[in-house]
Scaffold this active site. Structure first.
Site, short mmCIF file in Angstrom:
data_model
loop_
_atom_site.label_atom_id
_atom_site.label_comp_id
_atom_site.label_asym_id
_atom_site.label_seq_id
_atom_site.Cartn_x
_atom_site.Cartn_y
_atom_site.Cartn_z
N TYR A 164 23.04 95.72 -103.81
CA TYR A 164 24.08 95.31 -104.76
C TYR A 164 23.48 94.69 -106.03
O TYR A 164 24.22 94.29 -106.92
CB TYR A 164 25.18 94.47 -104.11
N LYS A 179 20.00 88.74 -106.56
CA LYS A 179 19.15 89.89 -106.24
C LYS A 179 18.92 90.77 -107.47
O LYS A 179 17.85 91.37 -107.62
CB LYS A 179 19.78 90.71 -105.11
C1 HXC Z 1 31.94 79.18 -98.77
C2 HXC Z 1 30.03 77.90 -98.39
C3 HXC Z 1 29.78 78.60 -97.19
C4 HXC Z 1 30.70 79.65 -96.81
C5 HXC Z 1 28.23 77.12 -97.45
N1 HXC Z 1 29.05 76.99 -98.51
N2 HXC Z 1 28.64 78.10 -96.63
N3 HXC Z 1 31.10 78.19 -99.17
N4 HXC Z 1 31.75 79.90 -97.64
N5 HXC Z 1 30.53 80.35 -95.71
C6 HXC Z 1 28.93 76.05 -99.59
C7 HXC Z 1 29.03 74.61 -99.06
O1 HXC Z 1 30.39 74.22 -98.88
C8 HXC Z 1 28.35 73.83 -100.21
O2 HXC Z 1 29.21 73.68 -101.31
C9 HXC Z 1 27.26 74.78 -100.66
O3 HXC Z 1 27.65 76.09 -100.20
C10 HXC Z 1 25.90 74.42 -100.07
O4 HXC Z 1 26.04 74.35 -98.65
P1 HXC Z 1 25.00 73.53 -97.73
O5 HXC Z 1 25.37 73.78 -96.31
O6 HXC Z 1 24.91 72.11 -98.20
O7 HXC Z 1 23.63 74.24 -98.15
P2 HXC Z 1 22.25 74.33 -97.41
O8 HXC Z 1 22.15 73.36 -96.26
O9 HXC Z 1 21.21 74.28 -98.45
O10 HXC Z 1 22.28 75.78 -96.70
C11 HXC Z 1 22.26 76.95 -97.43
C12 HXC Z 1 23.25 77.99 -96.88
C13 HXC Z 1 23.02 78.28 -95.39
C14 HXC Z 1 23.10 79.25 -97.72
C15 HXC Z 1 24.67 77.47 -97.05
O11 HXC Z 1 23.93 79.28 -94.92
C16 HXC Z 1 21.64 78.74 -95.09
O12 HXC Z 1 20.74 77.93 -94.94
N6 HXC Z 1 21.40 80.05 -95.03
C17 HXC Z 1 20.03 80.63 -94.79
C18 HXC Z 1 20.12 81.93 -94.07
C19 HXC Z 1 20.94 82.96 -94.82
O13 HXC Z 1 21.81 82.65 -95.65
N7 HXC Z 1 20.69 84.21 -94.48
C20 HXC Z 1 21.43 85.29 -95.04
C21 HXC Z 1 20.49 86.26 -95.63
S1 HXC Z 1 21.19 87.85 -95.29
P3 HXC Z 1 30.07 72.28 -101.56
O14 HXC Z 1 30.81 72.54 -102.83
O15 HXC Z 1 30.95 72.10 -100.36
O16 HXC Z 1 29.03 71.18 -101.70
C22 HXC Z 1 21.50 88.65 -96.70
C23 HXC Z 1 22.16 90.00 -96.40
C24 HXC Z 1 22.65 90.72 -97.61
O17 HXC Z 1 21.25 88.23 -97.74
C25 HXC Z 1 23.48 91.94 -97.27
C26 HXC Z 1 24.64 91.69 -96.30
C27 HXC Z 1 25.39 92.93 -95.90
P1 NAP Z 2 17.98 85.67 -92.05
O1 NAP Z 2 17.54 86.00 -90.67
O2 NAP Z 2 19.15 84.77 -92.24
O3 NAP Z 2 16.71 85.06 -92.78
C1 NAP Z 2 16.72 84.22 -93.88
C2 NAP Z 2 15.46 83.39 -93.79
O4 NAP Z 2 15.30 82.64 -94.98
C3 NAP Z 2 15.47 82.41 -92.62
O5 NAP Z 2 14.29 82.59 -91.86
C4 NAP Z 2 15.49 81.05 -93.27
O6 NAP Z 2 14.71 80.14 -92.51
C5 NAP Z 2 14.85 81.34 -94.63
N1 NAP Z 2 15.31 80.41 -95.66
C6 NAP Z 2 16.59 80.24 -96.08
N2 NAP Z 2 16.64 79.28 -97.01
C7 NAP Z 2 15.37 78.86 -97.21
C8 NAP Z 2 14.78 77.88 -98.04
N3 NAP Z 2 15.52 77.13 -98.88
N4 NAP Z 2 13.43 77.71 -98.00
C9 NAP Z 2 12.67 78.45 -97.14
N5 NAP Z 2 13.17 79.38 -96.32
C10 NAP Z 2 14.51 79.57 -96.35
O7 NAP Z 2 18.26 86.97 -92.94
P2 NAP Z 2 17.71 88.48 -92.84
O8 NAP Z 2 18.86 89.35 -92.51
O9 NAP Z 2 16.47 88.55 -92.03
O10 NAP Z 2 17.37 88.74 -94.37
C11 NAP Z 2 16.03 88.75 -94.86
C12 NAP Z 2 16.02 89.29 -96.27
O11 NAP Z 2 16.58 90.61 -96.29
C13 NAP Z 2 16.86 88.48 -97.25
O12 NAP Z 2 16.21 88.46 -98.51
C14 NAP Z 2 18.15 89.26 -97.33
O13 NAP Z 2 18.85 89.02 -98.53
C15 NAP Z 2 17.64 90.68 -97.23
N6 NAP Z 2 18.64 91.65 -96.78
C16 NAP Z 2 19.00 91.72 -95.47
C17 NAP Z 2 19.88 92.71 -95.05
C18 NAP Z 2 20.24 92.90 -93.59
O14 NAP Z 2 20.87 93.90 -93.23
N7 NAP Z 2 19.85 92.01 -92.72
C19 NAP Z 2 20.43 93.60 -95.98
C20 NAP Z 2 20.06 93.48 -97.33
C21 NAP Z 2 19.15 92.51 -97.71
P3 NAP Z 2 15.07 78.56 -92.40
O15 NAP Z 2 16.52 78.48 -92.03
O16 NAP Z 2 14.13 78.11 -91.31
O17 NAP Z 2 14.75 77.96 -93.72
#
Ligand code: HXC
Ligand code: NAP
Length: 293
Positions: A164, A179
């Site tokens: 995207y 991204k």
């Molecule tokens: C709306 C949300 C939310 C949700 C968090 N927020 N989750 N808002 N819907 N589901 C808001 C919170 O309310 C807060 O805003 C702000 O985001 C920050 O949230 P925190 O929990 O304080 O942040 P933090 O502890 O730093 O954690 C970051 C995080 C968390 C992104 C929210 O989910 C995380 O750590 N994720 C890491 C793993 C991850 O996201 N993996 C996905 C990658 S996969 P307010 O205003 O309340 O303060 C990927 C796939 C792409 O990218 C393709 C998919 C098909």
């Molecule tokens: P995931 O399992 O949720 O992994 C995200 C990782 O990022 C976790 O290991 C997390 O570890 C680390 N992370 C998040 N916030 C961080 C921070 N502030 N500092 C350091 N580390 C942090 O997601 P995934 O599906 O494997 O995705 C991996 C990559 O692929 C991402 O870039 C995602 O956007 C991309 N992607 C995935 C898909 C899919 O189908 N899965 C599709 C398109 C793109 P901690 O929580 O320990 O920090």
């Protein structure tokens, strides 16, 4: 006319197109390497002889990554680090260098993401995703680049993106914008640092379901019904397929590839229909009621 069966399945985990030992003596840093795709990418470098540095925030993720690399028999170091914090990143590179020497490969895999309609997204939600995904990727890249420029040594960076970046991502305005920034930054830095021997590429996964997916992302995928028949490949990706692409891009066999973003998604992002189905709003797709201030 035979029934369509989709793209063939890949070889099993453990197979490799690259010669055994391609990464002997090479250190690879993988951010977010303790979960999901990052762990899968780290595993393929480990199988080819690399020493692995896994960095992320949570102890349980670091431990899971360590165990996975040890099971392969690779030297591994885990370093707690929040990629939003430049000081934490510098400390991570110090620790990696002390253990194995300056890492030659950096895989920027860590990212943050959750589905949310733009009108419901708080400023801090936007800021958090941009800060981790885009700023964090730049801060890691900057530290790696500066250390190699100072040492006059070559290196290779792989930035994990999402398709995207090109199309926009309804329900993911924050992540899609981040991204897109990563893809653009990849192109800029490949030119800036090519003269110093630093290769910068992007790697875009398509749909790769895995057990570490956050509940939000998993729930969003479940709403797409059967995942396989929604893909032109008639299947989703297997993690080793992404790892093989990463190990190729950073290998000696891909040195002239730089500034490129490789999409590994079975052509899913190119999918178009001759006639479009009715538009469904992001709110409806997420099962949300009408917007209220
Ligand atoms: C709306 C949300 C939310 C949700 C968090 N927020 N989750 N808002 N819907 N589901 C808001 C919170 O309310 C807060 O805003 C702000 O985001 C920050 O949230 P925190 O929990 O304080 O942040 P933090 O502890 O730093 O954690 C970051 C995080 C968390 C992104 C929210 O989910 C995380 O750590 N994720 C890491 C793993 C991850 O996201 N993996 C996905 C990658 S996969 P307010 O205003 O309340 O303060 C990927 C796939 C792409 O990218 C393709 C998919 C098909
Ligand atoms: P995931 O399992 O949720 O992994 C995200 C990782 O990022 C976790 O290991 C997390 O570890 C680390 N992370 C998040 N916030 C961080 C921070 N502030 N500092 C350091 N580390 C942090 O997601 P995934 O599906 O494997 O995705 C991996 C990559 O692929 C991402 O870039 C995602 O956007 C991309 N992607 C995935 C898909 C899919 O189908 N899965 C599709 C398109 C793109 P901690 O929580 O320990 O920090």
């Amino acid at each position: 006319m035979p029934e369509p069966t989709g793209l063939p399945h890949p070889p099993d985990v453990g197979a490799s197109a690259l010669p055994a030992g391609t990464y002997d003596g090479v250190t690879v840093v993988v951010t977010g390497g303790g979960t999901g795709l990052g762990k899968g990418i780290a595993a393929e470098f480990a199988r080819l002889g690399a020493s692995i540095v896994i960095t992320s925030r949570k102890d349980e993720h670091l431990q899971a990554g360590k165990e996975a690399m040890e099971a392969i028999g690779a030297p591994v170091l885990t370093v707690p680090c929040d990629i939003r914090e430049p000081d934490s990143i510098a400390a991570c590179f110090d620790a990696a260098t002390e253990a194995f020497g300056l890492p030659q490969v950096l895989v920027n895999n860590a990212a943050a993401n959750f589905p949310v309609p733009a009108e419901d997204m708080s400023p801090n939600a936007w800021r958090t995703v941009i800060d981790i995904t885009l700023n964090g990727t730049f801060f890691m890249t900057r530290e790696f680049g500066r250390r190699h420029l100072e040492a006059a040594t070559p290196g290779s960076i792989i930035n994990v993106g999402a398709s995207y970046a090109w199309t926009g991502g309804p329900g993911f305005a924050h992540s899609a914008a981040a991204k897109a920034g990563i893809k653009n930054m990849t192109e800029t830095l490949a030119v800036e640092w090519g003269p110093y021997g630093i290769q910068v590429n992007g790697l875009v996964p398509g749909l790769f379901p895995h057990e570490d997916m956050t509940a939000d992302i998993q729930g969003n995928l479940e709403r797409t019904n059967d995942k396989d028949v929604c893909q032109p490949a008639l299947r989703v990706g297997q993690r080793q397929e992404l790892g093989w692409a990463a190990t190729f891009l950073a290998s000696p066999y891909a040195r002239f590839i730089s500034g490129h973003t490789l999409v590994v998604d079975g052509a899913n992002w190119q999918r178009r229909l001759l006639t479009n189905p009715p538009v469904v709003t992001v709110r409806d797709q997420m099962g949300k009621g009408p917007f209220e201030l």
